[in-house]
Design a protein around this motif. Structure first.
Motif, PDB file in Angstrom:
ATOM      1  N   GLY A 137      31.380  35.532  21.300  1.00  0.00           N
ATOM      2  CA  GLY A 137      32.549  36.124  21.645  1.00  0.00           C
ATOM      3  C   GLY A 137      32.678  36.926  23.109  1.00  0.00           C
ATOM      4  N   LEU A 138      31.250  37.470  23.532  1.00  0.00           N
ATOM      5  CA  LEU A 138      31.230  37.822  24.931  1.00  0.00           C
ATOM      6  C   LEU A 138      31.651  36.947  26.021  1.00  0.00           C
ATOM      7  CD1 LEU A 138      30.556  40.447  26.467  1.00  0.00           C
ATOM      8  CD2 LEU A 138      28.241  40.112  26.159  1.00  0.00           C
ATOM      9  N   ILE A 139      30.831  35.814  25.615  1.00  0.00           N
ATOM     10  CA  ILE A 139      30.909  34.877  26.721  1.00  0.00           C
ATOM     11  C   ILE A 139      32.507  34.431  26.830  1.00  0.00           C
ATOM     12  CG2 ILE A 139      30.332  32.220  26.939  1.00  0.00           C
ATOM     13  CD1 ILE A 139      27.804  32.673  25.747  1.00  0.00           C
ATOM     14  N   LEU A 140      33.171  34.005  25.816  1.00  0.00           N
ATOM     15  CA  LEU A 140      34.515  33.638  25.694  1.00  0.00           C
ATOM     16  C   LEU A 140      35.409  34.919  26.586  1.00  0.00           C
ATOM     17  CD1 LEU A 140      35.021  32.116  22.208  1.00  0.00           C
ATOM     18  CD2 LEU A 140      34.611  31.101  24.358  1.00  0.00           C
ATOM     19  N   VAL A 141      35.206  36.132  26.160  1.00  0.00           N
ATOM     20  CA  VAL A 141      35.846  37.199  26.622  1.00  0.00           C
ATOM     21  C   VAL A 141      35.801  37.327  28.293  1.00  0.00           C
ATOM     22  CG1 VAL A 141      36.093  39.890  26.833  1.00  0.00           C
ATOM     23  CG2 VAL A 141      35.916  38.531  24.569  1.00  0.00           C
ATOM     24  N   VAL A 142      34.584  37.198  28.886  1.00  0.00           N
ATOM     25  CA  VAL A 142      34.095  37.089  30.170  1.00  0.00           C
ATOM     26  C   VAL A 142      34.919  36.191  30.928  1.00  0.00           C
ATOM     27  CG1 VAL A 142      32.241  36.714  31.974  1.00  0.00           C
ATOM     28  CG2 VAL A 142      31.887  38.161  30.033  1.00  0.00           C
ATOM     29  N   VAL A 186      37.687  34.701  30.174  1.00  0.00           N
ATOM     30  CA  VAL A 186      38.997  34.832  30.239  1.00  0.00           C
ATOM     31  C   VAL A 186      39.333  35.918  31.268  1.00  0.00           C
ATOM     32  CG1 VAL A 186      39.505  36.649  28.498  1.00  0.00           C
ATOM     33  CG2 VAL A 186      41.332  34.666  28.897  1.00  0.00           C
ATOM     34  N   VAL A 187      38.345  36.708  31.391  1.00  0.00           N
ATOM     35  CA  VAL A 187      38.632  37.774  32.343  1.00  0.00           C
ATOM     36  C   VAL A 187      38.515  37.152  33.782  1.00  0.00           C
ATOM     37  CG1 VAL A 187      37.661  39.930  33.492  1.00  0.00           C
ATOM     38  CG2 VAL A 187      38.225  39.765  30.942  1.00  0.00           C
ATOM     39  N   VAL A 188      37.359  36.223  33.925  1.00  0.00           N
ATOM     40  CA  VAL A 188      37.183  35.652  35.339  1.00  0.00           C
ATOM     41  C   VAL A 188      38.334  34.504  35.604  1.00  0.00           C
ATOM     42  CG1 VAL A 188      35.765  33.710  36.336  1.00  0.00           C
ATOM     43  CG2 VAL A 188      34.621  35.855  34.999  1.00  0.00           C
ATOM     44  N   TYR A 189      38.908  34.031  34.532  1.00  0.00           N
ATOM     45  CA  TYR A 189      40.027  32.874  34.804  1.00  0.00           C
ATOM     46  C   TYR A 189      41.298  33.945  35.211  1.00  0.00           C
ATOM     47  CZ  TYR A 189      43.847  29.727  33.750  1.00  0.00           C
ATOM     48  OH  TYR A 189      44.743  29.146  33.506  1.00  0.00           O
ATOM     49  N   ALA A 190      41.595  34.743  34.842  1.00  0.00           N
ATOM     50  CA  ALA A 190      42.835  35.842  34.807  1.00  0.00           C
ATOM     51  C   ALA A 190      42.560  36.304  36.334  1.00  0.00           C
ATOM     52  CB  ALA A 190      42.906  36.802  34.127  1.00  0.00           C
ATOM     53  N   ASN A 223      47.709  29.536  25.426  1.00  0.00           N
ATOM     54  CA  ASN A 223      46.715  28.719  24.663  1.00  0.00           C
ATOM     55  C   ASN A 223      45.272  28.870  25.236  1.00  0.00           C
ATOM     56  OD1 ASN A 223      48.622  27.568  23.410  1.00  0.00           O
ATOM     57  ND2 ASN A 223      47.968  25.403  23.422  1.00  0.00           N
ATOM     58  N   THR A 224      45.113  29.158  26.351  1.00  0.00           N
ATOM     59  CA  THR A 224      43.718  29.588  27.160  1.00  0.00           C
ATOM     60  C   THR A 224      43.280  31.042  26.492  1.00  0.00           C
ATOM     61  OG1 THR A 224      44.078  28.578  29.122  1.00  0.00           O
ATOM     62  CG2 THR A 224      42.600  30.186  29.227  1.00  0.00           C
ATOM     63  N   PHE A 225      44.431  31.951  26.535  1.00  0.00           N
ATOM     64  CA  PHE A 225      44.240  33.197  26.153  1.00  0.00           C
ATOM     65  C   PHE A 225      43.781  33.443  24.596  1.00  0.00           C
ATOM     66  CE2 PHE A 225      45.015  37.497  24.454  1.00  0.00           C
ATOM     67  CZ  PHE A 225      44.395  38.307  25.470  1.00  0.00           C
ATOM     68  N   ILE A 243      41.489  35.702  22.390  1.00  0.00           N
ATOM     69  CA  ILE A 243      41.381  36.225  21.033  1.00  0.00           C
ATOM     70  C   ILE A 243      40.310  35.912  20.149  1.00  0.00           C
ATOM     71  CG2 ILE A 243      43.074  35.796  18.987  1.00  0.00           C
ATOM     72  CD1 ILE A 243      45.397  35.386  20.754  1.00  0.00           C
ATOM     73  N   LEU A 244      39.890  34.610  20.109  1.00  0.00           N
ATOM     74  CA  LEU A 244      38.645  34.367  19.350  1.00  0.00           C
ATOM     75  C   LEU A 244      37.605  35.057  19.965  1.00  0.00           C
ATOM     76  CD1 LEU A 244      38.697  30.487  18.913  1.00  0.00           C
ATOM     77  CD2 LEU A 244      39.048  32.385  17.124  1.00  0.00           C
ATOM     78  N   GLY A 245      37.507  35.262  21.296  1.00  0.00           N
ATOM     79  CA  GLY A 245      36.163  36.252  21.906  1.00  0.00           C
ATOM     80  C   GLY A 245      36.512  37.814  21.338  1.00  0.00           C
ATOM     81  N   THR A 246      37.553  38.257  21.409  1.00  0.00           N
ATOM     82  CA  THR A 246      37.680  39.647  20.805  1.00  0.00           C
ATOM     83  C   THR A 246      37.338  39.801  19.374  1.00  0.00           C
ATOM     84  OG1 THR A 246      39.226  40.030  22.738  1.00  0.00           O
ATOM     85  CG2 THR A 246      39.027  41.627  20.678  1.00  0.00           C
ATOM     86  N   THR A 247      37.832  38.759  18.542  1.00  0.00           N
ATOM     87  CA  THR A 247      37.829  39.008  17.245  1.00  0.00           C
ATOM     88  C   THR A 247      36.261  38.940  16.949  1.00  0.00           C
ATOM     89  OG1 THR A 247      39.744  37.882  16.830  1.00  0.00           O
ATOM     90  CG2 THR A 247      38.355  37.806  15.059  1.00  0.00           C
TER      91      THR A 247
END
Length: 325
Positions: A127-132, A134-138, A246-248, A253-257
């Motif tokens: 989940g942490l990997i996914l959140v990181v 999406v932040v890098v992408y944004a 879709n990216t978010f 969302i999956l990362g935060t959850t």
């Protein structure tokens, strides 16, 4: 009562998402935040907040099928139903630069999530990997688009222009934003509770309810944006909104959850639905690059495929037969 809860939940999600975005954009305008940053962060986040709240609520309620099914189903709905309906009303222009960057990101995120799901869980480290990511992408998107007037920047700024101006002071904007957030949270609570009751009442897997009822409910803000953009003949905004959403959904969302509560992955998702999501994503990419637009005929195809997907979901025998082993 179940159906009344669903209807009220749908209404609150739609109205809450609208007020949240309008209030947040009004606040950003009062503070003179750049339209580009508002388009990337506030508009994209605002339309995806229903999915976030619903997935977190479902995970905490012990309904992981709804938590992840909501994201997978929303992504399928965003592409096949929302872009399909938008293209039928007015063909969707697909700017090359925006599609190659943001579309490729959706494909990459889809493949990454599928790969992670094959462990049987999405744990906190994943989940942490996914959140990181999406932040890098944004942040990366903002820094790149800020330096040039490219297609992606044009779409993000147009997303802000599509939001109806909100009269009043900064405090009015903050109050409307807070009210929108409260409505989304309450709407998601009602929707998830009703979905769990619906699954129990009809004896179906909660994953199916997450992929259908919950996914459609949480996608209502994107649907509203797509239809408004189509009627205004600015359908490329719908494409940008879907790609960003879709990216978010996949990363944020999956990362935060998963960070809040690790998610076990239902076998049916691994067997069919995650692959259906990837297939819809690739179909969007192929349809878009052939002529750099999604025409009305392709829109009808998208809608037909969505109806077919829903038929498969509500036909347990057919759904099981199509699972990949």
């Amino acid at each position: 009562m179940i159906y009344l809860e669903l209807l009220i939940g749908f209404a609150l999600l739609l109205a809450g998402g609208e007020f949240l975005v309008r209030g947040a954009v009004a606040v950003a305008r009062r503070l003179e935040v750049s339209p580009l940053l508002v388009g990337i962060i506030l508009v994209g986040f605002g339309t995806s907040l229903p999915e976030l709240v619903a997935s977190v609520k479902a995970a905490l309620a012990g309904a992981p099928g709804i938590a992840i099914g909501n994201v997978v189903g929303s992504n399928i709905c965003n592409i096949l139903l929302i872009l399909g309906a938008t293209a039928v009303i007015y063909p969707v222009a697909c700017p090359r630069g925006a599609l190659l960057r943001d579309g490729s990101m959706v494909v990459a995120a889809s493949v990454l999530v599928i790969a992670l799901c094959y462990s049987g869980w999405l744990d906190r480290s994943e989940g942490l990997i996914l959140v990181v990511l999406v932040v890098v992408y944004a942040v990366g998107s903002y820094l790149i688009d800020r330096r040039s007037q490219n297609a992606a920047r044009t779409i993000h700024e147009a997303e802000v222009e599509l939001v109806e101006p909100l009269a009043g002071s900064l405090w009015t904007g903050l109050a409307v934003t807070a009210g929108g957030i409260a409505a989304v949270i309450l709407g998601a609570e009602l929707l998830v509770d009703a979905a769990i009751e619906l699954a129990e009442a009809f004896g179906v897997d909660d994953t199916v309810v997450g992929l259908t009822v919950v996914a459609l409910g949480t996608s209502l803000p994107e649907l509203a944006t797509g239809l408004v953009a189509a009627f205004r003949k600015q359908s490329d905004i719908a494409l940008g909104n879907v790609l960003g959403s879709n990216t978010f959904n996949l990363l944020g969302i999956l990362g935060t959850t998963a960070l809040i509560k690790p998610i076990p992955i239902p076998a049916s998702l691994l067997g069919f639905d995650l692959w259906a999501m990837l297939g819809a994503t690739l179909l969007l990419f192929v349809a878009a690059v052939t002529g750099w637009r999604i025409n009305r005929q392709e829109g009808v195809l998208f809608l037909a495929l969505y109806v077919g997907y829903i038929v498969i979901l509500v036909s347990p025998g057919l759904h099981s037969a199509l699972e990949m082993h």
